[in-house]
Enzyme design. Structure first.
Site, PDB file in Angstrom:
ATOM      1  N   ASN A  19     -43.414   1.130 -16.143  1.00 60.03           N
ATOM      2  CA  ASN A  19     -42.831  -0.014 -16.830  1.00 60.03           C
ATOM      3  C   ASN A  19     -41.324   0.175 -16.790  1.00 60.03           C
ATOM      4  O   ASN A  19     -40.832   1.162 -17.329  1.00 60.03           O
ATOM      5  CB  ASN A  19     -43.358  -0.050 -18.283  1.00 60.03           C
ATOM      6  CG  ASN A  19     -42.583  -0.992 -19.178  1.00 60.03           C
ATOM      7  OD1 ASN A  19     -42.018  -1.968 -18.693  1.00 60.03           O
ATOM      8  ND2 ASN A  19     -42.565  -0.707 -20.461  1.00 60.03           N
ATOM      9  N   GLY A  20     -40.608  -0.733 -16.124  1.00 62.36           N
ATOM     10  CA  GLY A  20     -39.149  -0.598 -16.058  1.00 62.36           C
ATOM     11  C   GLY A  20     -38.647  -0.964 -14.673  1.00 62.36           C
ATOM     12  O   GLY A  20     -39.347  -1.597 -13.882  1.00 62.36           O
ATOM     13  N   GLU A  24     -34.837 -23.384 -33.078  1.00 65.63           N
ATOM     14  CA  GLU A  24     -36.089 -22.628 -33.011  1.00 65.63           C
ATOM     15  C   GLU A  24     -37.275 -23.563 -32.732  1.00 65.63           C
ATOM     16  O   GLU A  24     -38.171 -23.227 -31.948  1.00 65.63           O
ATOM     17  CB  GLU A  24     -36.275 -21.848 -34.328  1.00 65.63           C
ATOM     18  CG  GLU A  24     -37.588 -21.114 -34.488  1.00 65.63           C
ATOM     19  CD  GLU A  24     -37.854 -20.027 -33.455  1.00 65.63           C
ATOM     20  OE1 GLU A  24     -36.950 -19.700 -32.662  1.00 65.63           O
ATOM     21  OE2 GLU A  24     -38.989 -19.529 -33.432  1.00 65.63           O
ATOM     22  N   LYS A  61     -39.740 -23.189 -29.523  1.00 60.32           N
ATOM     23  CA  LYS A  61     -41.202 -23.048 -29.665  1.00 60.32           C
ATOM     24  C   LYS A  61     -41.907 -24.037 -28.752  1.00 60.32           C
ATOM     25  O   LYS A  61     -42.871 -23.701 -28.089  1.00 60.32           O
ATOM     26  CB  LYS A  61     -41.670 -23.305 -31.102  1.00 60.32           C
ATOM     27  CG  LYS A  61     -41.451 -22.246 -32.146  1.00 60.32           C
ATOM     28  CD  LYS A  61     -42.241 -20.988 -31.980  1.00 60.32           C
ATOM     29  CE  LYS A  61     -41.559 -20.028 -31.051  1.00 60.32           C
ATOM     30  NZ  LYS A  61     -40.653 -19.086 -31.526  1.00 60.32           N
ATOM     31  N   CYS A 121     -44.340  -5.093 -18.963  1.00 61.08           N
ATOM     32  CA  CYS A 121     -45.437  -4.342 -18.353  1.00 61.08           C
ATOM     33  C   CYS A 121     -46.071  -3.467 -19.432  1.00 61.08           C
ATOM     34  O   CYS A 121     -45.389  -2.961 -20.320  1.00 61.08           O
ATOM     35  CB  CYS A 121     -45.018  -3.436 -17.208  1.00 61.08           C
ATOM     36  SG  CYS A 121     -44.316  -4.319 -15.818  1.00 61.08           S
ATOM     37  N   TRP A 153     -45.524  -7.462 -15.440  1.00 59.30           N
ATOM     38  CA  TRP A 153     -44.580  -8.573 -15.471  1.00 59.30           C
ATOM     39  C   TRP A 153     -43.604  -8.272 -14.340  1.00 59.30           C
ATOM     40  O   TRP A 153     -42.810  -7.348 -14.443  1.00 59.30           O
ATOM     41  CB  TRP A 153     -43.868  -8.622 -16.815  1.00 59.30           C
ATOM     42  CG  TRP A 153     -43.016  -9.836 -17.014  1.00 59.30           C
ATOM     43  CD1 TRP A 153     -43.403 -11.045 -17.510  1.00 59.30           C
ATOM     44  CD2 TRP A 153     -41.609  -9.963 -16.741  1.00 59.30           C
ATOM     45  NE1 TRP A 153     -42.344 -11.909 -17.545  1.00 59.30           N
ATOM     46  CE2 TRP A 153     -41.229 -11.275 -17.079  1.00 59.30           C
ATOM     47  CE3 TRP A 153     -40.640  -9.105 -16.217  1.00 59.30           C
ATOM     48  CZ2 TRP A 153     -39.925 -11.742 -16.934  1.00 59.30           C
ATOM     49  CZ3 TRP A 153     -39.337  -9.564 -16.063  1.00 59.30           C
ATOM     50  CH2 TRP A 153     -38.993 -10.872 -16.430  1.00 59.30           C
ATOM     51  N   HIS A 211     -22.127 -36.961 -29.833  1.00 57.33           N
ATOM     52  CA  HIS A 211     -21.183 -36.464 -28.821  1.00 57.33           C
ATOM     53  C   HIS A 211     -21.867 -36.234 -27.480  1.00 57.33           C
ATOM     54  O   HIS A 211     -21.378 -35.474 -26.653  1.00 57.33           O
ATOM     55  CB  HIS A 211     -20.520 -35.173 -29.316  1.00 57.33           C
ATOM     56  CG  HIS A 211     -19.738 -35.387 -30.572  1.00 57.33           C
ATOM     57  ND1 HIS A 211     -18.502 -35.999 -30.580  1.00 57.33           N
ATOM     58  CD2 HIS A 211     -20.030 -35.120 -31.869  1.00 57.33           C
ATOM     59  CE1 HIS A 211     -18.063 -36.076 -31.832  1.00 57.33           C
ATOM     60  NE2 HIS A 211     -18.974 -35.552 -32.628  1.00 57.33           N
ATOM     61  N   ARG A 259     -47.313  -7.946 -23.021  1.00 56.62           N
ATOM     62  CA  ARG A 259     -46.125  -7.373 -22.383  1.00 56.62           C
ATOM     63  C   ARG A 259     -45.932  -7.870 -20.952  1.00 56.62           C
ATOM     64  O   ARG A 259     -44.885  -7.620 -20.328  1.00 56.62           O
ATOM     65  CB  ARG A 259     -46.216  -5.843 -22.360  1.00 56.62           C
ATOM     66  CG  ARG A 259     -46.409  -5.226 -23.723  1.00 56.62           C
ATOM     67  CD  ARG A 259     -46.480  -3.725 -23.594  1.00 56.62           C
ATOM     68  NE  ARG A 259     -45.253  -3.190 -23.057  1.00 56.62           N
ATOM     69  CZ  ARG A 259     -44.179  -2.909 -23.754  1.00 56.62           C
ATOM     70  NH1 ARG A 259     -44.175  -3.101 -25.050  1.00 56.62           N
ATOM     71  NH2 ARG A 259     -43.109  -2.420 -23.177  1.00 56.62           N
ATOM     72  N   LYS A 270     -43.731 -10.581 -24.113  1.00 62.68           N
ATOM     73  CA  LYS A 270     -43.400 -10.422 -25.532  1.00 62.68           C
ATOM     74  C   LYS A 270     -42.134  -9.602 -25.741  1.00 62.68           C
ATOM     75  O   LYS A 270     -41.298  -9.941 -26.560  1.00 62.68           O
ATOM     76  CB  LYS A 270     -44.587  -9.778 -26.253  1.00 62.68           C
ATOM     77  CG  LYS A 270     -44.415  -9.653 -27.749  1.00 62.68           C
ATOM     78  CD  LYS A 270     -44.487 -11.004 -28.422  1.00 62.68           C
ATOM     79  CE  LYS A 270     -44.272 -10.930 -29.909  1.00 62.68           C
ATOM     80  NZ  LYS A 270     -43.905 -12.252 -30.447  1.00 62.68           N
ATOM     81  N   GLU A 319     -41.366 -23.172 -24.876  1.00 61.79           N
ATOM     82  CA  GLU A 319     -41.936 -21.933 -24.320  1.00 61.79           C
ATOM     83  C   GLU A 319     -43.451 -21.968 -24.205  1.00 61.79           C
ATOM     84  O   GLU A 319     -44.004 -21.306 -23.332  1.00 61.79           O
ATOM     85  CB  GLU A 319     -41.454 -20.681 -25.056  1.00 61.79           C
ATOM     86  CG  GLU A 319     -42.002 -20.472 -26.429  1.00 61.79           C
ATOM     87  CD  GLU A 319     -41.489 -19.184 -27.064  1.00 61.79           C
ATOM     88  OE1 GLU A 319     -41.276 -18.185 -26.364  1.00 61.79           O
ATOM     89  OE2 GLU A 319     -41.305 -19.187 -28.294  1.00 61.79           O
TER      90      GLU A 319
END
Ligand code: M6R
Length: 618
Positions: A102-103, A491, A495, A2, A76, A514, A27, A613, A498
């Site tokens: 925010n929280g 990574e 990428k 947020c 968010w 395996h 955010r 983010k 996401e």
């Protein structure tokens, strides 16, 4: 998560707050809202969707934009689905108070039940509406000022917050407070105006003077007065440090690129250079890092180094494990911060914990640091955001100097983290003589060439675009690498998933047989890192195994390779360097590939669905 953006002063608040929200959209971006006070009434506009959707609403009625006090929010969702009603700001029952938050307020349900008994009604499902009504109730019962009411209310909540609160009956002040979520206050000339935001980006063109509140602090911001900061749990005053911002406007704008992600990919040569500049002195064959020098005994006598991080930063941590063990021969463990904090880990005052975080605000990493400190470990931070919570919470550390990273998918943060971690590994290796002077010098010389090599590598863009067009409709992809490049495979897969929402998995190449080998058929693209020194022959055998099962191979090879070229469907060449430094190069084509696939699939590259983010909730 947020974003909060607020203004109080003499200018029209609307454009400042809206532009601020746009800069903070990284955010959270599932809903947005704004309150503008015009001297008489608080005009509220809010909606599910992005800040651009909010603008469509406010554009219908210019009146809503008039006023010199404003508070906005980009969300968010945590409590309550993203919809118009759950969007912030939230009014109190009387309509006199307003809040952005925010929280998470963990005990909101108990408080809500109590407030309902006292006659309060709730329009939204949010914990935030509970908090503003609690503040109103305290103000009424105690007959106190807004600041006191906020303080008392916060002392009875459990959770994390950054809040900004405004009271219509006191129109020259805003109260802000923080616990666990960041909040910055921009101070205008002669205190005639103030800006409040989750980071300093919304006000960078107006002022360079900022106060970052510490945890458990609140501030009373009054026009024409010095900002008054005090503790939330007692009344003790705190003398706030006014910091000079170094951030500039062009750093937080797209600068001609279509997306922040591609801009940030292209910034890597500079970001890597900025990260080693002044630290790596090749001519003198030294690495200067005071944070390591001051603590060298601790590092060299440590039983082990434990690296804690999340997401991409965790992948950088894995690269560091290979680097530090190889170069400095110190045992390293790498942990997901979210697991570490809850699994009763064995950790003593002989251990060193390295916490890696771009934002410096990741809740799990922060909690892991606190746990490590409570067990007596020395905690070293590798962060990008100056003055962030993790940078402040750690005993010592090094910044990455990547500059603001706004695209949700980390790119330059990853390569600059690896740069700092390589410098640390080299410095420790030299200090305990695991590396000879010759080896050390050779690494520095090779490292110095990396920015130029990345620059050259970025020229493969057209080739990568072509590969992207062939595989963009794949449903699943595999990424394989060994040694230093195993984390790069992880990574690469992260990428892709996401930002393009294609399922992808990273594996150590040899692990393929395996299990994942069962997935391989003619529809499966497999991205393999096959650099010439890293177990090359073994990886070539893995490629053969894939080929004989009709998998499609896209290989990253060293310039001049001939063997893999004969078998692979596509090859991308990287310049020659030491194997330990190849992650700084091999990761670049994967970043470009994910970017182009996401663009071709018309996905929101910079703000992928469900993500934010900085993850300031657990
Ligand atoms: O700010 P941090 O480095 O602590 O963030 C950790 C992760 O949330 C982050 O790396 C995330 O995985 C990125 N979206 C990856 O691109």
């Amino acid at each position: 998560m947020c974003g909060i953006s607020a203004y109080i002063g003499f200018r029209e608040a609307y454009p400042i707050v809206i532009n601020g929200l746009k800069r903070l959209e990284y955010r959270g971006y599932d809903s947005a809202g704004i309150m503008i006070y015009d001297g008489k009434k608080m005009q509220l506009s809010k909606t599910k969707g992005k800040v651009s959707d909010l603008e469509l609403i406010t554009d219908e009625d210019e009146q809503r934009k008039i006023g010199t006090i404003g508070m906005g929010h980009t969300r968010w969702a945590t409590h309550g689905v993203p919809n118009d009603v759950n969007s912030h700001p939230h009014f109190s029952e009387s309509g006199e108070l307003v809040i952005v938050h925010n929280g998470i307020i963990e005990n909101y349900d108990t408080i809500k039940k109590e407030l309902i008994k006292r006659g309060y009604t709730f329009k939204s499902d949010t914990d935030t509406e509970v908090l503003i009504n609690l503040i109103e109730e305290v103000k009424k019962v105690e007959g106190c000022k807004l600041g006191k009411a906020v303080q008392l209310a916060l002392n009875s909540v459990v959770g994390a917050y950054a809040i900004s609160v405004f009271d219509k009956s006191k129109p020259n002040e805003i109260i802000v407070a923080r616990l666990g979520s960041p909040i910055a206050i921009g101070i205008g000339k002669d205190s005639k105006e103030f800006f409040v935001a989750s980071d300093a980006s919304p006000f960078v063109e107006y002022t360079k003077d900022a106060i970052y509140l510490e945890d458990e602090e609140m501030a009373i911001i009054k026009i024409g007065k010095k900002v008054k900061v005090h503790k939330i749990n007692d009344d003790s005053l705190v003398e706030p440090t006014v910091q000079k911002l170094k951030m500039s406007l062009d750093q937080i704008e797209k600068g001609g690129y279509d997306h922040f992600m591609i801009k940030e990919i292209h910034e890597q040569p500079k970001a890597i250079t900025d990260t080693f500049r002044g630290r790596m002195l090749v001519d003198q064959s030294i690495i200067k890092m005071s944070s390591i020098e001051e603590n060298i005994e601790k590092f060299l006598s440590a039983d082990k180094i434990i690296i804690v991080a999340c997401g991409t930063s965790w992948h950088a941590g894995l690269v560091a494990e290979y680097l530090i063990e190889d170069m400095a021969r110190i045992p390293v463990e790498v942990e997901y911060a979210s697991e570490f904090r809850y699994r009763n880990p064995i950790i003593t005052n002989k251990d060193i914990v390295i916490a890696i975080s771009q934002s410096g605000e990741t809740a799990d990493t922060l909690a892991a640091i606190k746990l490590a400190k409570s067990k007596g470990a020395f905690v070293y931070g590798v962060c990008n955001v100056v003055g962030s919570s993790i940078a402040r919470e750690t005993h010592s550390g090094a910044y990455t100097h990547a500059g603001p990273e706004i695209g949700v998918a980390s790119t330059k943060a990853f390569t600059t983290q690896i740069t700092v971690l390589t410098l640390i590994a080299l410095k420790l290796g030299k200090a305990n003589k695991s590396l000879s002077s010759h080896e050390f010098k050779n690494y520095l010389q090779k490292m110095q060439k990396i920015p130029r090599q990345v620059e050259k590598l970025l020229e493969v863009d057209d080739q990568v675009k072509e590969i992207a067009s062939v595989y963009k409709d794949s449903k699943n992809c595999l990424y394989l690498g060994r040694g230093f490049n195993f984390p790069v495979a992880l990574e690469g897969a992260l990428k892709l998933k996401e930002i393009s929402y294609i399922h992808a998995e990273g594996y150590p190449a040899a692990e393929m047989k395996h299990g994942p080998i069962a997935l391989i058929d003619e529809n499966m693209p497999i991205f393999v890192i096959a650099t010439n020194k890293g177990h090359y022959e073994k990886v070539v055998s893995n490629i053969q195994e894939i080929k004989s099962r009709s998998g499609k191979i896209i290989a990253i090879v060293t310039e001049g390779d001939t063997q893999v070229k004969e078998i692979a469907d596509h090859v991308i060449e990287i310049p020659e360097t030491e194997e330990a430094l190849t992650p700084l190069l091999t990761t670049i084509p994967f970043q470009l590939l994910s970017y182009h696939i996401a663009v071709m699939l018309e996905k929101n590259v910079d703000q992928p669905r469900n993500l934010a983010k900085s993850v300031t909730v657990e």
